[in-house]
Structure formats: structure tokens, C-alpha cells
Design a protein around this motif. Structure first.
Motif, PDB file in Angstrom:
ATOM      1  N   VAL A   1      -2.292 -16.110   4.417  1.00  0.00           N
ATOM      2  CA  VAL A   1      -2.321 -14.755   3.846  1.00  0.00           C
ATOM      3  C   VAL A   1      -3.775 -14.298   3.657  1.00  0.00           C
ATOM      4  CG1 VAL A   1      -1.844 -13.459   1.733  1.00  0.00           C
ATOM      5  CG2 VAL A   1      -0.025 -14.763   2.827  1.00  0.00           C
ATOM      6  N   ALA A   2      -4.627 -15.187   3.189  1.00  0.00           N
ATOM      7  CA  ALA A   2      -6.035 -14.815   2.986  1.00  0.00           C
ATOM      8  C   ALA A   2      -6.738 -14.723   4.345  1.00  0.00           C
ATOM      9  CB  ALA A   2      -6.736 -15.851   2.116  1.00  0.00           C
ATOM     10  N   SER A   3      -7.274 -13.571   4.611  1.00  0.00           N
ATOM     11  CA  SER A   3      -7.886 -13.323   5.916  1.00  0.00           C
ATOM     12  C   SER A   3      -9.264 -13.975   6.006  1.00  0.00           C
ATOM     13  CB  SER A   3      -8.013 -11.809   6.079  1.00  0.00           C
ATOM     14  OG  SER A   3      -8.424 -11.502   7.370  1.00  0.00           O
TER      15      SER A   3
ATOM     16  N   GLN B   1     -13.693  -8.971  13.000  1.00  0.00           N
ATOM     17  CA  GLN B   1     -13.825  -7.517  12.742  1.00  0.00           C
ATOM     18  C   GLN B   1     -15.304  -7.145  12.635  1.00  0.00           C
ATOM     19  OE1 GLN B   1     -11.483  -7.323   9.169  1.00  0.00           O
ATOM     20  NE2 GLN B   1      -9.555  -6.957  10.252  1.00  0.00           N
TER      21      GLN B   1
ATOM     22  N   LEU C   1     -12.978 -11.449  -3.433  1.00  0.00           N
ATOM     23  CA  LEU C   1     -11.546 -11.267  -3.122  1.00  0.00           C
ATOM     24  C   LEU C   1     -10.925 -12.592  -2.670  1.00  0.00           C
ATOM     25  CD1 LEU C   1      -9.093  -9.362  -2.735  1.00  0.00           C
ATOM     26  CD2 LEU C   1      -9.874  -8.993  -0.405  1.00  0.00           C
TER      27      LEU C   1
ATOM     28  N   GLU D   1      -7.860 -14.180  -4.817  1.00  0.00           N
ATOM     29  CA  GLU D   1      -6.509 -14.130  -4.253  1.00  0.00           C
ATOM     30  C   GLU D   1      -5.895 -15.515  -4.061  1.00  0.00           C
ATOM     31  OE1 GLU D   1      -6.049 -12.425  -0.297  1.00  0.00           O
ATOM     32  OE2 GLU D   1      -8.028 -13.112   0.260  1.00  0.00           O
TER      33      GLU D   1
ATOM     34  N   VAL E   1       1.189  -5.761   4.774  1.00  0.00           N
ATOM     35  CA  VAL E   1       1.695  -4.905   3.696  1.00  0.00           C
ATOM     36  C   VAL E   1       2.249  -3.609   4.300  1.00  0.00           C
ATOM     37  CG1 VAL E   1       1.149  -3.872   1.460  1.00  0.00           C
ATOM     38  CG2 VAL E   1      -0.016  -5.945   2.174  1.00  0.00           C
TER      39      VAL E   1
HETATM   40  C1  F6R Z   1      -7.104 -10.486   1.982  1.00  0.00           C
HETATM   41  C2  F6R Z   1      -6.304  -9.794   2.976  1.00  0.00           C
HETATM   42  C3  F6R Z   1      -5.918  -8.391   2.701  1.00  0.00           C
HETATM   43  C4  F6R Z   1      -5.854  -7.597   4.017  1.00  0.00           C
HETATM   44  C5  F6R Z   1      -5.292  -6.194   3.754  1.00  0.00           C
HETATM   45  C6  F6R Z   1      -5.268  -5.368   5.027  1.00  0.00           C
HETATM   46  O1  F6R Z   1      -7.435 -11.779   2.401  1.00  0.00           O
HETATM   47  O2  F6R Z   1      -5.935 -10.344   3.975  1.00  0.00           O
HETATM   48  O3  F6R Z   1      -6.781  -7.785   1.796  1.00  0.00           O
HETATM   49  O4  F6R Z   1      -7.131  -7.521   4.564  1.00  0.00           O
HETATM   50  O5  F6R Z   1      -4.004  -6.294   3.238  1.00  0.00           O
HETATM   51  O6  F6R Z   1      -4.472  -5.959   5.999  1.00  0.00           O
HETATM   52  P1  F6R Z   1      -4.637  -5.606   7.511  1.00  0.00           P
HETATM   53  O7  F6R Z   1      -5.980  -6.048   7.950  1.00  0.00           O
HETATM   54  O8  F6R Z   1      -3.532  -6.339   8.204  1.00  0.00           O
HETATM   55  O9  F6R Z   1      -4.508  -4.111   7.632  1.00  0.00           O
END
Ligand code: F6R
Length: 609
Positions: free
Chosen positions: A399-401, A408, A485, A489, A606
Motif C-alpha cells: 500500500v505504501a508507495s 514518478q 507520510l 502510514e 482510492v
Molecule cells: C502513500 C500512497 C498514497 C497514494 C495516493 C495516490 O504511500 O501510496 O498516498 O500516493 O493514494 O494514489 P495514486 O498514485 O494511485 O493516484
């Protein structure tokens, strides 16, 4: 976020669907369920909690069947519960529905069903309204009933439907929520996401908005709103199924942190020719078009928004065009000034984030040109953009990007440099200098990843903190936001990031004996200023972890611990600086016993507001 899997074929639908749902666990969910055909009826089983709860529930029960639909739910209407879990059924139990997204007019539809058909609702969900609607329209033709129901439904959704009286088919509809069809041998699938099907199929159809799908064991038809069949090219998935597994790492997040050198290399090198000129596949913006652009908005959510902050820095520095960065949920409601001379850059890993998509549509309706930076190929953001620039991070499961963010950033630099060359706002020498710095990053990142053990040691001494501040200046500000963040998170520590120069305007009041401050001092030109900020917080009792370039050793006299990143130009430090922060967050969360890949209350994609 919710996941859909449907199967029809020679195999055992129950096992195949449950396996597919497990591969969507990363999307986040609070309950799971399945509906299969059995002896002329539909059997629905659903359970709150993990998929394993559902498996325990149906253990020993004979649910073998060639057709079924399944779902993982992330609550929107109605709390997580067995009753609210999907699939939902019509009054007579002969229609079952799974659904991702939201039916906005569900209250009105509920009332209509109550008043005109005496329907009693069992759950609090909007999904049950869909099942009941299809139920009241059904007279032996599922497809017709689905069309009639969809005609009345407003909102963003994908649904999968089966009927007890038509065991030879699954009907599915897409409107603003992802839906794909998997094409197998003597079997076909529907799903919300590719990883659910990777074990079984490589050939898929990407379903477009407002399309309806009918799959049988041997056919897959896509129909438009007029019920006419539309042709779709088969999309061949080239991802390796293993790419979606952990490959020996304890968590997807750690695996993905380690995949960053590769992701960066792919994202960068695929766009450079032998002379290091940038070839932006998917972007057709010409010099004439760029010359007309007088304003750029970068709009995104969360981590992607933090990538946008660095994008602003790069575009303004190299291309000399003013850039505003906005969180999508604010942009869409603040009536921003946008016209045909505006370039709107959407940044999104999933390409399905509803706020980002809505902001994109808002900008598009006002005439802006839409360029997107997206990881998921064929996602909604990608499809609705004029130009798409893909990050080549591969599937991000945690989940954590992490790797999506660093790729990006690479895209942001490439777009900025590309624009700078088109506009003639960068000298050849400076372009070459920045490009060489970018090309050196994968190797430097590998070097940096070797410090994992040292960072783990720091985590061991800090993981019990309950309040952490991240401070930085220049491009370190965006990285501070991202580091903060990441920490909050996955470790649930109360963490906060602020531009270091802003500290004395209020926040410094919170610094006291033992407060942990993580000070990013990677910018040569702002280094001395940061050393002063470190002194300020130290004087008030803070424990400071500094982050600096290898050669900048003066920081050792100020900070309690220092993490060094390899020497590089100030222009590219964000890509290196974020990585130790990801690792620190990871180990702190691990030491605190947190569910790292699936943090509480969070979802990977989301797709609701
Ligand atoms: C945090 C994380 C979120 C996404 C955000 C946007 O680690 O992953 O903050 O960056 O929900 O999501 P995307 O990039 O899929 O639009």
C-alpha cells in the motif's frame, strides 16, 4: 479498495476465485464473499475480515461449480460486516451481484424499489440496490435486466452479475471503475485488476466506460450502450506472475524499495536515444503547442502529490514555466483558472484515484491539455489523457508507495528537460550535466541500498518515539513530506513535515527534550542554513538524524546520527534522499509489529471520494 473476480469454465470456480481475490488483497479490504451456481440455485457465502475467514467458513462445504463471482469489500456504505459484504442478492436470491465503486442515487432507488416493489433491504449497502433492481427487471434475460438497471443507476462503478436461471454466463458493466476480461482456454474471467488473473491468463480485454460484457465458457462479448457489439484488441500482459510475489523479501514494501534502481533505469533509459536525447513515447506535445502553454498544474494525491512538488521544482528550473501543484481533492472544488493555454499534469500510480480523475475531467472540460504520469497501463487516468507517460515501476503491491514515487520523479525530470529543450531554455552543457547525473542514479541507488543494515540499527534505537518531525529546504521539503507520510502510514507514529525555515514561525514550540527530528540537508546551497536549523532544534533538546551527501561531513558535529547519500548534483538529490527515509520507516514499522504491506484504514487504490 474493493476487488472483483468472476470465473466461468471447466475448472472449480470457488478455488479460482478465492485465489484471484487473494492476489487483490493488496488493494485493502474488510470482508470477502463468493457466489456460485449450485444445483439450479445460487449459493452466497461472505464473511467480515480476511479471506481466510471466508475459507474457514466454507471449509467442508461442497461449493464446486463451473461459474461464480467473488469480491473483497472496502466499506463505503455501511460498516464492515457479514451482511454488508458482497455478493448481494435479489429478493428471491436468484440474482447475485458484486460491485466496486459507488451508486450515488442509491437512496432514491431504494425508495423506488420499496414503494413500487415492496422490497425489504437486508444490508445498508448501495450494492444491494443493484441486485434488487436487476431482480425486479429480470424475466429470463439477464443481459436485458442489467441494461435496464444500469439505465437507472448514477455513479462510478464496475459490477459483475450472475443469475440462477442462466448458469452459462456472467454479465459485467464498467462505468468509471476498472474492469477487465481474461481470455482463457475453455474458460473466461472478469476482474477489477490484472494481478487477479495472472496465474491463469495473459490475454485480456481492457473494458471501456459504459461497456457491458457477457462472458460464457467459450466467448467474451463487449457491448456498447446501444447493445451493439464492439471489437477490442487483445492486450497481452507481459508481467511475470513472479513480479507480483515477494521474491524472498519479508514484505512487498521492502522488495519494492529494492526494485527502485531497476525501475529508475527502465523509466529513464527507455526514453533516451544513443545521443541521450529524450524520446517521450506517448507524448505528442510540439514546440508550437508548448509555446502557447502559460501555466502548468500538477495535480495528484498523497505520494504522487509529493512527486508533483519535485516536478514543480524541476519544470520551473529547467523549462522556466510557472507551475502550481495541487492536491486533487482541492483542485476539483476550487474553480481554478484553467483554459486552453493550461497544461494539466496528473500523477497517479494506479491511474484510478477518483479525486485525480475528477480533477483531470474538470481541467479537460475547461480546455486544458492533459498529460498524465501513470504506472498502471490502460488505467482510467491514462485513457482519458491527451498524452500519457508511463512510469515503468512494474506492479506496486505494498500500500505504501515507494518505487512508483521514484519513477514518478524520473518522469518529472524527463518532462521538465524535454520541455526545456523544446523551449530552448537550457544550454547543451547543462542538459548534458543533468542527464549524466540522472543516468548515474541507478548505480548510486544500489550503493545506497547497501546501507540498509545501518539504517535498521538507527531504527532499533528510535522505533519507540511517538512524535517525529521532518525538516528540509528547497527540494528537500517535498522529500520531507514524503518521508513523513511513509513513516506515519506504516508505523502509525505521529509524524509531521515542515520547511525548515518555517519552524520558527510556530512549530518550534513543539520541539522539546527527546523529540526526534529528521533533518534533510542534501542541498549544497542550503546546507549551512540547514545546519543552523539543526542547531535550533538541538538547543531545545531534539534528537537529530541528519541526511546529507557523503562529502558534507560537518553535519556530524551537529546531528546525533547521520545517514549519507552518495554525492550527486543538488538537482537530483530527491531520488536518492527519499530511499533512506523509506527504509527507516519500514524498519521502524517492523519493530513496532505493524502490518506493513496493508496498513490499517488504507487502500492501495482510492476509487472513492
Ligand atoms: C502513500 C500512497 C498514497 C497514494 C495516493 C495516490 O504511500 O501510496 O498516498 O500516493 O493514494 O494514489 P495514486 O498514485 O494511485 O493516484
Amino acid at each position: 479498495m474493493c476487488g472483483i473476480v468472476g470465473y466461468i469454465g471447466d475448472g472449480n470456480a470457488k478455488d479460482i476465485i478465492i485465489d484471484g481475490l487473494k492476489r487483490l488483497e493488496y488493494r485493502g479490504y474488510d470482508s470477502a464473499g463468493i457466489a456460485v451456481h449450485k444445483d439450479g440455485n445460487l449459493v452466497v457465502r461472505k464473511h467480515i475480515g480476511r479471506i481466510s475467514n471466508l475459507e474457514d467458513m466454507i471449509q467442508g462445504e461442497n461449493l464446486d461449480s463451473p461459474v461464480g463471482i467473488g469480491h473483497t469489500r472496502w466499506a463505503t456504505h455501511g460498516a464492515p460486516s457479514d451482511i454488508n459484504a458482497h455478493p448481494h442478492s435479489s429478493r428471491d436470491g436468484r440474482i447475485a451481484v458484486v460491485h466496486n465503486g459507488i451508486i450515488e442515487n442509491y437512496v432514491k432507488l431504494k425508495q423506488w424499489l420499496r414503494e413500487n416493489h415492496n422490497i425489504e433491504f437486508k444490508s445498508e449497502t448501495d450494492t444491494e440496490v443493484i441486485a434488487q433492481l436487476i431482480g425486479v427487471f429480470y424475466d429470463g434475460d439477464l443481459l436485458d435486466a442489467v441494461y435496464k438497471a444500469v439505465d437507472m443507476m448514477e455513479g462510478a462503478y464496475a459490477i459483475g452479475v450472475i443469475a440462477a436461471d442462466e448458469p452459462d454466463k456472467i454479465v459485467a458493466v464498467r462505468r468509471d471503475a476498472p474492469l477487465i476480461v481474461g481470455l482463457g482456454n475453455n474458460c473466461n474471467f472478469i476482474a477489477s485488476d490484472i494481478p487477479a488473473l495472472l496465474k491463469h491468463v495473459r490475454k485480456i480485454y481492457l473494458i471501456e466506460n459504459n461497456e457491458t460484457v457477457v462472458i460464457t465458457k467459450n466467448s467474451a462479448k463487449i457491448l456498447n450502450e446501444e447493445r451493439k457489439e464492439v471489437k477490442r484488441d487483445v492486450f497481452n500482459v507481459t508481467w511475470d506472475a513472479d513480479a507480483a510475489e515477494k521474491e524472498g523479501y519479508d514484505h512487498f514494501m521492502l522488495k519494492e524499495i529494492h526494485e527502485q534502481p531497476k525501475g529508475i533505469y527502465e523509466t529513464l533509459m527507455r526514453r533516451l536515444d544513443e545521443n541521450d536525447s529524450i524520446k517521450l513515447d506517448g507524448i505528442t506535445l510540439t514546440k508550437e503547442e508548448l509555446d502557447k502553454i502559460n501555466k502548468i498544474y500538477i495535480v495528484a494525491c498523497g505520494t504522487a502529490y509529493h512527486a508533483g512538488l519535485v516536478g514543480k521544482y524541476a519544470i520551473e528550473k529547467f523549462a522556466k514555466i510557472p507551475v502550481e501543484v495541487d492536491v486533487a481533492s482541492e483542485f476539483r472544488y476550487r474553480d481554478p483558472f484553467v483554459d486552453e493555454n493550461t497544461l494539466f499534469i496528473a500523477v497517479s500510480q494506479s491511474g484510478e484515484t477518483l479525486d485525480t480523475l475528477a480533477a483531470l475531467r474538470e481541467a479537460k472540460s475547461k480546455g486544458a491539455r492533459i498529460l498524465s504520469v501513470v504506472n498502471v497501463v490502460g488505467s482510467s487516468v491514462a485513457r482519458e489523457s491527451d498524452d500519457v507517460f508511463y512510469t515503468w515501476a512494474g506492479p506496486e503491491i505494498a500500500v505504501a508507495s515507494t518505487k512508483a514515487y521514484t519513477t514518478q520523479l524520473i518522469c518529472m525530470y524527463l518532462i521538465a528537460l524535454y520541455m526545456a529543450v523544446l523551449k530552448g531554455s537550457i544550454t547543451e552543457d547543462y542538459y548534458k550535466f543533468v542527464m549524466d547525473e540522472l543516468k548515474a542514479l541507478p548505480e548510486k541507488l544500489e550503493e545506497l541500498l547497501k546501507k540498509e543494515k545501518d539504517i535498521e540499527e538507527i531504527a532499533k534505537s528510535q522505533y519507540k518515539r511517538e512524535c517525529v518531525f521532518f525538516i528540509g529546504r528547497g527540494s528537500d521539503v517535498g522529500v520531507s513530506y514524503e518521508g513523513s507520510l511513509k513513516l506515519k502510514e506504516i508505523s502509525y507514529i505521529n509524524s509531521f513535515a515542515i520547511a525548515a525555515g518555517e519552524l520558527k514561525h510556530g512549530t518550534i514550540a513543539l520541539i522539546e527534550q527527546g523529540t526526534l527530528v529528521i533533518a534533510l540537508a542534501t542541498q549544497d546551497k542550503l546546507y549551512d542554513k540547514m545546519l543552523s536549523n539543526i542547531q535550533e532544534v538541538k538547543a531545545r533538546g531534539a534528537y537529530v538524524i541528519g541526511l546529507a551527501k557523503e562529502s558534507n561531513k560537518e553535519i556530524e558535529a551537529q546531528a546525533n546520527d547521520v545517514i549519507y547519500i552518495p554525492d550527486c548534483a543538488d538537482e537530483v538529490t530527491p531520488i536518492l534522499a527519499v530511499v533512506p527515509l523509506q527504509i527507516l520507516a519500514y524498519y521502524i514499522a517492523k519493530l513496532r509489529g505493524c502490518d506493513i504491506d496493508k496498513p490499517k484504514n488504507l487502500a492501495k487504490s482510492v476509487t472513492v471520494e
